[in-house]
Structure formats: structure tokens, C-alpha cells
Design an enzyme around this catalytic site. Structure first.
Site, PDB file in Angstrom:
ATOM      1  N   TYR A  15      27.027 -54.608  35.270  1.00  0.00           N
ATOM      2  CA  TYR A  15      27.503 -52.815  35.765  1.00  0.00           C
ATOM      3  C   TYR A  15      28.515 -52.834  35.236  1.00  0.00           C
ATOM      4  O   TYR A  15      28.868 -52.384  36.679  1.00  0.00           O
ATOM      5  CB  TYR A  15      26.318 -53.004  37.444  1.00  0.00           C
ATOM      6  N   CYS A  31      26.520 -52.715  47.478  1.00  0.00           N
ATOM      7  CA  CYS A  31      26.921 -51.073  48.757  1.00  0.00           C
ATOM      8  C   CYS A  31      25.740 -51.689  49.388  1.00  0.00           C
ATOM      9  O   CYS A  31      25.627 -50.251  50.408  1.00  0.00           O
ATOM     10  CB  CYS A  31      26.975 -50.146  47.607  1.00  0.00           C
ATOM     11  N   ASP A  81      27.720 -56.092  39.629  1.00  0.00           N
ATOM     12  CA  ASP A  81      28.362 -54.893  40.990  1.00  0.00           C
ATOM     13  C   ASP A  81      27.233 -53.880  40.638  1.00  0.00           C
ATOM     14  O   ASP A  81      27.028 -52.778  40.241  1.00  0.00           O
ATOM     15  CB  ASP A  81      29.509 -54.698  40.147  1.00  0.00           C
ATOM     16  N   GLN A 108      34.103 -45.317  42.073  1.00  0.00           N
ATOM     17  CA  GLN A 108      34.199 -45.676  43.493  1.00  0.00           C
ATOM     18  C   GLN A 108      34.859 -44.578  44.332  1.00  0.00           C
ATOM     19  O   GLN A 108      35.800 -44.202  43.526  1.00  0.00           O
ATOM     20  CB  GLN A 108      35.341 -47.441  44.013  1.00  0.00           C
ATOM     21  N   GLU A 167      27.213 -52.271  30.534  1.00  0.00           N
ATOM     22  CA  GLU A 167      26.716 -51.383  31.853  1.00  0.00           C
ATOM     23  C   GLU A 167      25.395 -50.626  31.197  1.00  0.00           C
ATOM     24  O   GLU A 167      25.048 -50.591  29.783  1.00  0.00           O
ATOM     25  CB  GLU A 167      27.958 -50.320  31.914  1.00  0.00           C
TER      26      GLU A 167
END
Length: 433
Positions: A296, A390, A363, A267, A320
Site C-alpha cells: 500500500y 490510521c 500501510d 499524509q 499500490e
């Protein structure tokens, strides 16, 4: 040379993507660097006759909103860019708006996207980060630059290949600006990425170059950048070669220490890892012995917190897609036997493993999770999903997919983790109905 057309426009409501809506002779025009209710002179930037809509930059304000402020970054200021004969660089498209008004506009945008794409009528508020600086600057811990033909650090004009040399980056944390990289000659380098960790170590400067091995000029350049580790990333092979110092930065969040390589994901707001981890744990309330998944998962930020909460009697499936980020996660979660780290596409891993889960943290990247992944999650038996997003548009579409699978939106928080930009981050809790 034909002069670029300019129009006087009355600005309407905000729209997702960093612009507001205006109309001219029945045509929709998406205008950046304006505010609802303003009257502006706008220079058209995309205006084909057969286009469904046009795009424009506001370059002069005829009637200003009371929410308008002086832009903190001249290179991203549309009016100043117009005086220079250029367009503003991307990355601070809301800088002309007061911070409180930025959050109100973001709330309006999120509310509209959720209603239109997710079919949920819910009024949204956007929360300021508790330790945000009063001016909304100095928060970016990761910054990427292009390099112009003269070897100067540069950024692109918005939606353009044109490069503008930069001499500062007001959104970046002080440790990045202190390197004064704009004083160096980066000739022979395709791009420069800088990462500043929350540990005490020096920042990492990552040079993008296809030179293999790096020549003397790059090695000499590394020695000319004091106070930083320097590495070379070959974009063709993905290999990272250390020139000086480390090829990673250290991050410390909630008592956990993470090593994040230069090309790995983390982030970008200095407070985002802590703020989002706390929101995820509050929303999910994972208990000892539960089976959870972190999808993720990146470098393992949420995985570490989940592993601590469920304990040795529980389990965490951490998935991931990026090989680099997955390698980071393996290092960061080493020794935790109840954590299963898998590198691969999330929907493929869920389809093949068919795990039985109590809860899921989701995410995804900006494009969202998608219908197939949502269906796979719904088939795990999970009783709760915490969705970190996001992008309000992809989030709202995925919420609609969850609704089709029999799930509902329980709670939703939206954080202003990207001041002076149109971006925001949300944490939602979904449960089966």
C-alpha cells in the site's frame, strides 16, 4: 414539526469513533462533544426504537470536566450549532477538549481496542508531534469541501447530507486559508479539494465536475482564484485537466522530492511524512542488500527511504492498488533499478509473485490489511513487519491475524497526527515468534 428529543445524561468512558458512552434506561447512547464524567443535555440524532444503540450530540453542559476548553471552530461546536438550529460539521469532534486530554483519551481508546480485538494487554501512550503548534491548528495540507446549491463551499453535518456553508478552516495550513475560496462562486462544481505541498509552489485547487470538456464558467473560475494552480477532476472518468498551473504538488521529505497529483494519496498532517518515515526506519532498521516490500505504497514515501537504505545490492517491491498513486510512485522512483513498482491488489500480487523477503512495511487504508494479506505476508519469510495504521480497530484485528500466523507485537508507537479529531496514527513492529 416534531421536536427532536433531548435527554440529560451522565457521560461514561470514551469509545472509538469520536464519542463517549452514556446509558439511558438501559440503552447505550453514543454521545459526541462530551467528556467522561460530565453531565450534559444531549439532543438525540439517531434513536429508532428497535436500534441497538442511539446517537446524540451534547448541546449544553450541566457539569463540565476540567479538561473542557472553548472550541476553536464555531461550525464544529455542538453548543453553538444547537443555538443556530443546526448540527456541527464533522472534522473537529475533539475541539472541546484540551490537547493533553485529547491524547489521554486517544490512549484509552487505543488500549481498549488492542485488548478487546487484538487480545493484547498493553498500556498505550499517544505522542505529540514535536513541532505541533500550541493550539493544535494549521496542520492539514489537504482539505475537501462540498458545494451547496448557492455555489458556496460547504461541509456536511456529521452523518448527514445537510450542508453548512464554511468561511474558514482552522485545521488547514495557512496557505490554504489564504486562498479565501469561500469568497468564490463554485456553482456548477460538485466539490473542491485543495492540496498544499511542502515545496515552494502554490497550492493546487481541484474542481470536481463531470463537464467534459469544462465549460467557459469553470475556465473563468480558474482565473478568479489567484495564487493557486487549478485543475478539473472528472469523477466519472478519473481524468484530470489542467486549467492553470500544475495538476500536482511537490513534497520534500528527508532529501527526497515527490510529485503528488491532486487525486493521489499523501499524509495530510504537514509533519506526518517526516515523523512516520523516521519511525518506520527506526523500527525496521533496513540494511544494505536486504529484500523489502512496501505494501500500500501510495506515492512512494516509504519506498524511497527503503530504497536508499538497502542500496543497489538490495531490492524493494512497491505495491499500490490505486492507479493514480501508482503513477505518482513511478515518477517519483524513476531511475531506481532496484525498485519494482507494481499496481494491483496487495494480496493478489503477493499470492501470484510469492516473493521471498527480509522485511515488510505495511500501510493499509483505514479498513486494514485483512486476513488474506496477513497470511500472504507471513509466507514471505520476512523477519519483521512495520505496520503503519490510521485506525486502532482494524490494526488490532490484523494483529490478531498475525498472532494466529505465529507472529507477536514487538513495539508500538502512537502519534497524535490529527489534533482536535478522534483519529491517530500508529507504527508497530511485528516479528515471528
Amino acid at each position: 414539526m416534531t421536536q427532536t428529543p433531548e435527554l440529560e445524561l451522565t457521560i461514561g468512558p470514551p469509545a472509538h469513533g469520536g464519542h463517549c458512552v452514556a446509558r439511558h434506561e438501559g440503552r447505550v447512547i453514543f454521545v459526541r462533544h462530551a467528556l467522561p464524567g460530565e453531565v450534559v443535555k444531549a439532543r438525540l440524532t439517531e434513536y429508532d426504537d428497535d436500534a441497538r444503540f442511539w446517537r446524540a450530540d451534547a448541546t449544553e453542559v450541566v457539569q463540565a470536566s476540567t479538561d473542557r476548553v472553548n472550541h476553536p471552530w464555531p461550525l464544529a461546536d455542538a453548543a453553538l450549532a444547537g443555538m443556530r438550529g443546526t448540527r456541527p460539521v464533522g472534522g473537529a469532534e475533539f475541539g472541546h477538549i484540551g490537547l493533553a486530554a485529547q491524547r489521554r483519551l486517544k490512549a484509552d481508546i487505543f488500549t481498549e481496542q488492542l485488548a478487546r480485538l487484538g487480545k493484547i494487554d498493553r498500556r498505550i501512550t499517544v505522542e505529540a508531534v514535536p513541532d505541533e503548534s500550541p493550539d493544535g491548528l494549521g496542520w492539514r495540507t489537504r482539505v475537501g469541501f462540498a458545494v451547496d446549491p448557492d455555489g458556496h463551499l460547504a461541509m456536511h453535518e456529521h452523518r448527514s447530507t445537510t450542508l453548512v456553508p464554511v468561511a474558514d478552516m482552522p485545521l488547514a495550513v495557512p496557505a490554504i486559508n489564504a486562498l479565501a475560496l469561500w469568497e468564490r462562486d463554485f456553482s456548477g462544481v460538485d466539490g473542491v479539494e485543495v492540496a498544499a505541498g511542502s515545496g515552494d509552489e502554490e497550492p493546487l485547487v481541484l474542481l470536481r465536475s463531470t463537464q467534459d470538456p469544462p465549460g467557459r464558467a469553470l475556465r473563468a473560475l480558474a482565473e478568479e482564484i489567484p495564487g493557486a494552480s487549478v485543475a478539473v477532476l472528472n469523477p466519472d472518468t478519473g481524468s484530470v485537466l489542467r486549467l492553470r498551473g500544475r495538476t500536482w504538488v511537490r513534497e520534500v521529505v528527508g532529501g527526497h522530492t515527490f510529485r503528488v497529483t491532486g487525486e493521489g494519496f499523501w499524509q495530510i498532517h504537514r509533519s506526518a511524512p517526516r515523523v512516520l518515515t523516521e519511525a518506520v526506519l527506526e523500527g525496521l532498521q533496513p540494511a544494505s542488500g536486504e529484500r523489502v516490500a512496501d505494501l500500500y505504497a501510495g506515492a512512494g514515501l516509504f519506498t524511497a527511504a527503503l530504497a536508499e537504505r538497502v542500496g543497489q545490492t538490495g531490492s524493494v517491491l512497491s505495491v499500490e492498488g490505486s492507479p493514480a498513486a501508482s503513477r505518482d510512485a513511478r515518477r517519483n522512483l524513476h531511475g531506481r533499478d532496484h525498485v519494482d513498482i507494481v499496481q494491483g491488489k496487495v494480496e493478489k500480487v503477493l499470492r501470484e509473485r510469492r516473493p521471498h523477503l527480509d522485511a515488510v512495511v505495511l500501510d493499509p487504508p483505514r479498513a486494514g490489511a485483512g486476513r488474506e494479506t496477513v497470511r500472504a505476508i507471513a509466507g514471505t519469510g520476512a523477519k519483521a513487519v512495520v505496520y503503519v495504521s490510521c485506525d486502532p480497530a482494524s490494526f488490532a484485528r490484523d494483529v490478531a491475524y498475525f498472532a494466529a500466523a505465529g507472529w507477536g507485537l514487538d513495539s508500538l508507537r502512537v502519534f497524535d497526527l490529527y489534533p482536535h479529531t478522534h483519529h491517530m496514527e500508529s507504527v508497530a513492529v511485528l516479528r515471528p515468534l
